[in-house]
Design a protein around this motif. Structure first.
Motif, PDB file in Angstrom:
ATOM      1  N   MET A   1       0.697  -0.980   0.089  1.00 55.28           N
ATOM      2  CA  MET A   1      -0.130  -0.097  -0.009  1.00 55.28           C
ATOM      3  C   MET A   1       1.022   1.133   0.182  1.00 55.28           C
ATOM      4  O   MET A   1       1.845   1.467   0.624  1.00 55.28           O
ATOM      5  CB  MET A   1      -0.900   0.028   1.419  1.00 55.28           C
ATOM      6  N   GLU A   2       0.432   2.296  -0.769  1.00 56.18           N
ATOM      7  CA  GLU A   2       1.334   3.400  -0.850  1.00 56.18           C
ATOM      8  C   GLU A   2       0.959   4.336   0.469  1.00 56.18           C
ATOM      9  O   GLU A   2       0.107   4.282   0.867  1.00 56.18           O
ATOM     10  CB  GLU A   2       0.790   4.481  -2.189  1.00 56.18           C
ATOM     11  N   THR A   3       2.215   4.829   0.831  1.00 52.80           N
ATOM     12  CA  THR A   3       1.906   5.506   2.039  1.00 52.80           C
ATOM     13  C   THR A   3       2.522   6.829   1.967  1.00 52.80           C
ATOM     14  O   THR A   3       3.612   7.271   1.467  1.00 52.80           O
ATOM     15  CB  THR A   3       2.744   4.935   3.411  1.00 52.80           C
ATOM     16  N   TYR A   4       2.020   7.936   2.413  1.00 50.77           N
ATOM     17  CA  TYR A   4       2.428   9.451   2.168  1.00 50.77           C
ATOM     18  C   TYR A   4       2.717   9.897   3.545  1.00 50.77           C
ATOM     19  O   TYR A   4       1.416   9.927   4.502  1.00 50.77           O
ATOM     20  CB  TYR A   4       1.497  10.117   1.584  1.00 50.77           C
ATOM     21  N   ASN A 159      -5.554  -7.819   2.122  1.00 51.01           N
ATOM     22  CA  ASN A 159      -4.119  -7.006   2.155  1.00 51.01           C
ATOM     23  C   ASN A 159      -4.299  -5.603   2.876  1.00 51.01           C
ATOM     24  O   ASN A 159      -3.392  -5.321   3.666  1.00 51.01           O
ATOM     25  CB  ASN A 159      -3.776  -6.635   0.826  1.00 51.01           C
ATOM     26  N   ILE A 160      -5.231  -4.931   2.704  1.00 53.43           N
ATOM     27  CA  ILE A 160      -5.567  -3.721   3.358  1.00 53.43           C
ATOM     28  C   ILE A 160      -5.642  -3.656   4.867  1.00 53.43           C
ATOM     29  O   ILE A 160      -5.024  -3.074   5.682  1.00 53.43           O
ATOM     30  CB  ILE A 160      -6.542  -2.810   2.596  1.00 53.43           C
ATOM     31  N   PHE A 161      -6.505  -4.799   5.283  1.00 53.12           N
ATOM     32  CA  PHE A 161      -6.693  -5.114   6.463  1.00 53.12           C
ATOM     33  C   PHE A 161      -5.559  -5.587   7.396  1.00 53.12           C
ATOM     34  O   PHE A 161      -5.113  -4.941   8.376  1.00 53.12           O
ATOM     35  CB  PHE A 161      -7.854  -6.154   6.739  1.00 53.12           C
ATOM     36  N   ARG A 178       6.161  -7.254   3.016  1.00 54.95           N
ATOM     37  CA  ARG A 178       6.396  -8.351   2.884  1.00 54.95           C
ATOM     38  C   ARG A 178       5.520  -9.672   3.262  1.00 54.95           C
ATOM     39  O   ARG A 178       5.241 -10.362   2.788  1.00 54.95           O
ATOM     40  CB  ARG A 178       8.043  -8.743   3.383  1.00 54.95           C
ATOM     41  N   ILE A 179       4.928  -9.232   4.656  1.00 55.20           N
ATOM     42  CA  ILE A 179       4.267 -10.310   5.384  1.00 55.20           C
ATOM     43  C   ILE A 179       2.879 -10.404   4.686  1.00 55.20           C
ATOM     44  O   ILE A 179       2.359 -11.346   4.353  1.00 55.20           O
ATOM     45  CB  ILE A 179       4.063  -9.722   6.777  1.00 55.20           C
ATOM     46  N   CYS A 180       2.356  -9.104   4.216  1.00 50.89           N
ATOM     47  CA  CYS A 180       1.031  -9.214   3.346  1.00 50.89           C
ATOM     48  C   CYS A 180       1.197 -10.017   2.069  1.00 50.89           C
ATOM     49  O   CYS A 180       0.486 -10.649   1.727  1.00 50.89           O
ATOM     50  CB  CYS A 180       0.890  -7.420   3.042  1.00 50.89           C
ATOM     51  N   LYS A 181       2.303  -9.865   1.412  1.00 47.80           N
ATOM     52  CA  LYS A 181       2.598 -10.417   0.304  1.00 47.80           C
ATOM     53  C   LYS A 181       2.511 -12.140   0.517  1.00 47.80           C
ATOM     54  O   LYS A 181       1.893 -12.759  -0.251  1.00 47.80           O
ATOM     55  CB  LYS A 181       4.008 -10.349  -0.363  1.00 47.80           C
ATOM     56  N   TYR A 182       2.878 -12.627   1.584  1.00 50.21           N
ATOM     57  CA  TYR A 182       3.033 -13.795   1.903  1.00 50.21           C
ATOM     58  C   TYR A 182       1.421 -14.320   2.383  1.00 50.21           C
ATOM     59  O   TYR A 182       1.022 -15.452   1.806  1.00 50.21           O
ATOM     60  CB  TYR A 182       3.873 -14.252   3.158  1.00 50.21           C
ATOM     61  N   SER A 194       0.139 -23.002   6.980  1.00 53.09           N
ATOM     62  CA  SER A 194       1.369 -23.728   6.793  1.00 53.09           C
ATOM     63  C   SER A 194       2.290 -23.019   5.904  1.00 53.09           C
ATOM     64  O   SER A 194       3.515 -22.534   6.158  1.00 53.09           O
ATOM     65  CB  SER A 194       1.325 -25.093   6.387  1.00 53.09           C
ATOM     66  N   GLY A 195       1.711 -22.320   4.782  1.00 56.50           N
ATOM     67  CA  GLY A 195       2.615 -21.851   3.720  1.00 56.50           C
ATOM     68  C   GLY A 195       2.887 -20.595   4.261  1.00 56.50           C
ATOM     69  O   GLY A 195       4.162 -19.972   3.919  1.00 56.50           O
ATOM     70  N   ILE A 196       1.957 -19.783   4.902  1.00 56.95           N
ATOM     71  CA  ILE A 196       2.542 -18.583   5.651  1.00 56.95           C
ATOM     72  C   ILE A 196       3.696 -18.630   6.511  1.00 56.95           C
ATOM     73  O   ILE A 196       4.798 -17.875   6.699  1.00 56.95           O
ATOM     74  CB  ILE A 196       1.075 -17.702   6.209  1.00 56.95           C
ATOM     75  N   HIS A 197       3.516 -19.487   7.289  1.00 55.34           N
ATOM     76  CA  HIS A 197       4.338 -19.867   8.341  1.00 55.34           C
ATOM     77  C   HIS A 197       5.763 -20.215   7.635  1.00 55.34           C
ATOM     78  O   HIS A 197       7.033 -19.683   8.289  1.00 55.34           O
ATOM     79  CB  HIS A 197       3.976 -21.056   9.152  1.00 55.34           C
TER      80      HIS A 197
END
Length: 299
Positions: A1-4, A159-161, A178-182, A194-197
């Motif tokens: 997410m873009e952050t300003y 993703n936003i949540f 990076r965590i959101c991507k996983y 399991s995949g996230i872990h």
């Protein structure tokens, strides 16, 4: 997410932007200063990133007004899909944050300095405190709540949540991204957790803490979705009971979505006004749906 980031340099000085090297491609810095506080560390402008400096007149509350004005400009351009962070120790900005939150822009906050890459420190649990839930129960709730295929809109919402909650827990934006991507990568997997872990374990030394946070946030997400489902059911039932005339049923879905998506009472009224040119119809609907929107901010 873009952050300003909108930085009140006159208030936080170089200490407030000490972590600027942690910025990512999705971070955008706007540094506001006056002639009374122009000793910005020039090294920051050699950093490979979107960093802009705004020199404003040195008058009473001049910097505050320019910064807030520019915030409104950014909101008008980028909308609700981005994050906006005011960097200042001045708590007067909290009134601005509150105002925009009530207008439906939830991703606005004030911090005293730029977030950095320091490992997130976990608070020691007090003696006698009980965990939120045992691991097996948490896994079951998450798996049951995520047991449907998430489409593009659902993944964006997820993703936003997660992004918002990770930042609120003190994660820097690079780690949160990076965590959101996983999570989004594995959200439709049969063995999602399991995949996230496994991905988090490869990336973070304190992976156990990070994974625990993700599970907690996913539980909150599932609970939130359950509330949304119950609320939609209630709104549809309410509509069927109170709006039987053709003038209402012709716009049934539009009215329902206006109520469900609104984040303030003003947004409900605005949405209805877009559907109907007859002010009396708008006024009648708005009055009847008050039990459904009484918890929303605004008058």
């Amino acid at each position: 997410m873009e952050t300003y980031y909108l930085i009140d340099f006159e208030n936080v000085h170089n200490e407030g932007i000490a972590n600027i090297k942690s910025m990512t491609k999705t971070d955008h810095m706007h540094i506001f200063s006056t002639q009374n506080a122009t000793n910005i560390n020039k090294d920051v402008f050699w950093i490979n990133g979107d960093i802009k400096s705004h020199l404003v007149p040195a008058k009473k509350q001049s910097l505050d007004m320019h910064l807030v004005s520019y915030l409104g400009y950014l909101l008008g351009i980028h909308g609700k899909d981005c994050c906006y962070v005011i960097i200042s120790k001045d708590k007067d900005y909290d009134n601005i944050v509150k105002f925009w939150k009530e207008e439906g822009y939830q991703n606005i906050s004030r911090k005293e300095k730029l977030p950095g890459n320091e490992p997130v420190q976990k608070k020691t649990k007090q003696a006698g405190s009980q965990p939120k839930s045992n691991s097996q129960t948490a896994n079951g709730r998450i798996s049951a709540g995520m047991a449907y295929r998430l489409d593009g809109k659902d993944r964006c919402e997820l993703n936003i949540f997660i992004q918002h909650n990770l930042v609120n827990r003190g994660y820097d934006h690079s780690s949160a991204n990076r965590i959101c991507k996983y999570v989004v990568t594995h959200c439709n997997d049969e063995r999602m957790l399991s995949g996230i872990h496994n991905d988090i374990k490869k990336d973070f030394e304190n992976y156990s803490d990070v994974y625990g946070d993700i599970k907690s946030i996913l539980e909150d997400f599932v609970q939130s979705k359950n509330k949304d489902t119950k609320r939609e059911s209630r709104v549809r039932s309410f509509f069927g009971q109170h709006f039987k005339k053709k003038v209402y049923t012709d716009c049934k879905e539009e009215i329902i979505q206006t109520i469900l998506n609104a984040e303030s009472k003003q947004q409900v009224n605005n949405g209805l006004s877009k559907l109907y040119t007859d002010g009396e119809v708008v006024s009648h609907i708005y009055k009847v749906v008050q039990p459904l929107i009484k918890e929303l901010p605004g008058k």
